[in-house]
Design an enzyme around this catalytic site. Structure first.
Site, PDB file in Angstrom:
ATOM      1  N   LYS A  45       0.820  -1.220   0.000  1.00 56.46           N
ATOM      2  CA  LYS A  45       0.000   0.000   0.000  1.00 56.46           C
ATOM      3  C   LYS A  45       0.849   1.264   0.000  1.00 56.46           C
ATOM      4  CE  LYS A  45      -3.666  -0.595   2.911  1.00 56.46           C
ATOM      5  NZ  LYS A  45      -4.353  -1.053   4.149  1.00 56.46           N
ATOM      6  N   LYS A  47       2.457   2.639   2.172  1.00 59.66           N
ATOM      7  CA  LYS A  47       2.145   3.483   3.332  1.00 59.66           C
ATOM      8  C   LYS A  47       3.198   3.249   4.410  1.00 59.66           C
ATOM      9  CE  LYS A  47      -2.960   3.823   3.342  1.00 59.66           C
ATOM     10  NZ  LYS A  47      -4.171   3.594   4.188  1.00 59.66           N
TER      11      LYS A  47
HETATM   12  N1  C2G Z   1     -12.619   5.559   6.314  1.00 62.72           N
HETATM   13  C1  C2G Z   1     -13.799   6.288   6.370  1.00 62.72           C
HETATM   14  N2  C2G Z   1     -13.748   7.631   6.445  1.00 62.72           N
HETATM   15  C2  C2G Z   1     -12.553   8.280   6.476  1.00 62.72           C
HETATM   16  C3  C2G Z   1     -11.356   7.543   6.422  1.00 62.72           C
HETATM   17  C4  C2G Z   1     -11.412   6.162   6.354  1.00 62.72           C
HETATM   18  O1  C2G Z   1     -14.906   5.717   6.350  1.00 62.72           O
HETATM   19  N3  C2G Z   1     -12.549   9.644   6.555  1.00 62.72           N
HETATM   20  C5  C2G Z   1     -12.715   4.093   6.220  1.00 62.72           C
HETATM   21  C6  C2G Z   1     -12.095   3.543   4.939  1.00 62.72           C
HETATM   22  O2  C2G Z   1     -13.006   3.623   3.856  1.00 62.72           O
HETATM   23  C7  C2G Z   1     -11.795   2.097   5.352  1.00 62.72           C
HETATM   24  C8  C2G Z   1     -11.466   2.237   6.856  1.00 62.72           C
HETATM   25  O3  C2G Z   1     -11.991   3.503   7.283  1.00 62.72           O
HETATM   26  O4  C2G Z   1     -12.959   1.292   5.200  1.00 62.72           O
HETATM   27  C9  C2G Z   1      -9.982   2.193   7.129  1.00 62.72           C
HETATM   28  O5  C2G Z   1      -9.365   3.194   6.352  1.00 62.72           O
HETATM   29  P1  C2G Z   1      -7.796   3.039   6.019  1.00 62.72           P
HETATM   30  O6  C2G Z   1      -7.050   2.792   7.267  1.00 62.72           O
HETATM   31  O7  C2G Z   1      -7.420   4.170   5.111  1.00 62.72           O
HETATM   32  O8  C2G Z   1      -7.792   1.672   5.215  1.00 62.72           O
HETATM   33  P2  C2G Z   1      -7.340   1.421   3.704  1.00 62.72           P
HETATM   34  O9  C2G Z   1      -5.992   1.978   3.473  1.00 62.72           O
HETATM   35  O10 C2G Z   1      -8.465   1.846   2.852  1.00 62.72           O
HETATM   36  O11 C2G Z   1      -7.151  -0.170   3.712  1.00 62.72           O
HETATM   37  O12 C2G Z   1      -7.772  -4.607   2.173  1.00 62.72           O
HETATM   38  C10 C2G Z   1      -8.379  -3.340   2.377  1.00 62.72           C
HETATM   39  C11 C2G Z   1      -7.379  -2.333   2.863  1.00 62.72           C
HETATM   40  O13 C2G Z   1      -6.646  -2.824   3.968  1.00 62.72           O
HETATM   41  C12 C2G Z   1      -8.101  -1.038   3.247  1.00 62.72           C
END
Ligand code: C2G
Length: 132
Positions: A45, A47
């Site tokens: 990712k 990250k």
């Molecule tokens: N999220 C949200 N609102 C935000 C930020 C994040 O609803 N303002 C949700 C994202 O859509 C996700 C969850 O919180 O469902 C976790 O977000 P992240 O940590 O950014 O996860 P991500 O990088 O999208 O990883 O296999 C799937 C991945 O691991 C998802």
């Protein structure tokens, strides 16, 4: 007992994450969070997390909506996770809409929930950098 699963990095835990976890839990009785490992974040990712996996896991386990935290080590594990953990519903924010519909083939309900628009880990980092 209806079991729900969701996946993510959850770095710099914020209210957007909490909004997602609260709504995910409301879809069932037991919420599993598959938390991206530091390795998965770095390799897949691109990250680099502020908090380590163990620190992010501790934070998630402290949330009333979360019942179990497991490691997310790869994109492919979802297909087996839903059987391994007897999951009824898979939930993600709608930035992932359509990406995991294949889980319906495994007998899993797939739900994409609206993201909380104005907040993100990236935004937090940018805001803090601009203030320093
Ligand atoms: N999220 C949200 N609102 C935000 C930020 C994040 O609803 N303002 C949700 C994202 O859509 C996700 C969850 O919180 O469902 C976790 O977000 P992240 O940590 O950014 O996860 P991500 O990088 O999208 O990883 O296999 C799937 C991945 O691991 C998802």
């Amino acid at each position: 007992m209806k079991r729900v699963i969701t996946y993510g990095t959850f770095d710099l835990l914020h209210y957007g994450h909490i909004n997602l976890l609260r709504r995910a839990k409301a879809l069932g009785d037991y919420l599993i969070v598959a938390l991206s490992t530091d390795e998965f974040n770095r390799v897949e990712k691109n990250k680099v997390c502020y908090f380590s996996y163990d620190e992010r896991k501790l934070l998630l386990e402290s949330i009333r909506y979360v019942d179990l935290v497991i490691p997310e080590e790869g994109w492919e594990q979802k297909r087996t996770d839903v059987h391994l953990y007897h999951v009824d519903t898979f939930v993600m924010g709608d930035d992932w809409t359509g990406k995991f519909d294949f889980l319906k083939e495994e007998g899993c309900e797939v739900v994409y929930l609206p993201r909380t628009p104005e907040i993100s880990t990236t935004q937090i980092k940018q805001d803090l950098n601009s203030k320093s």
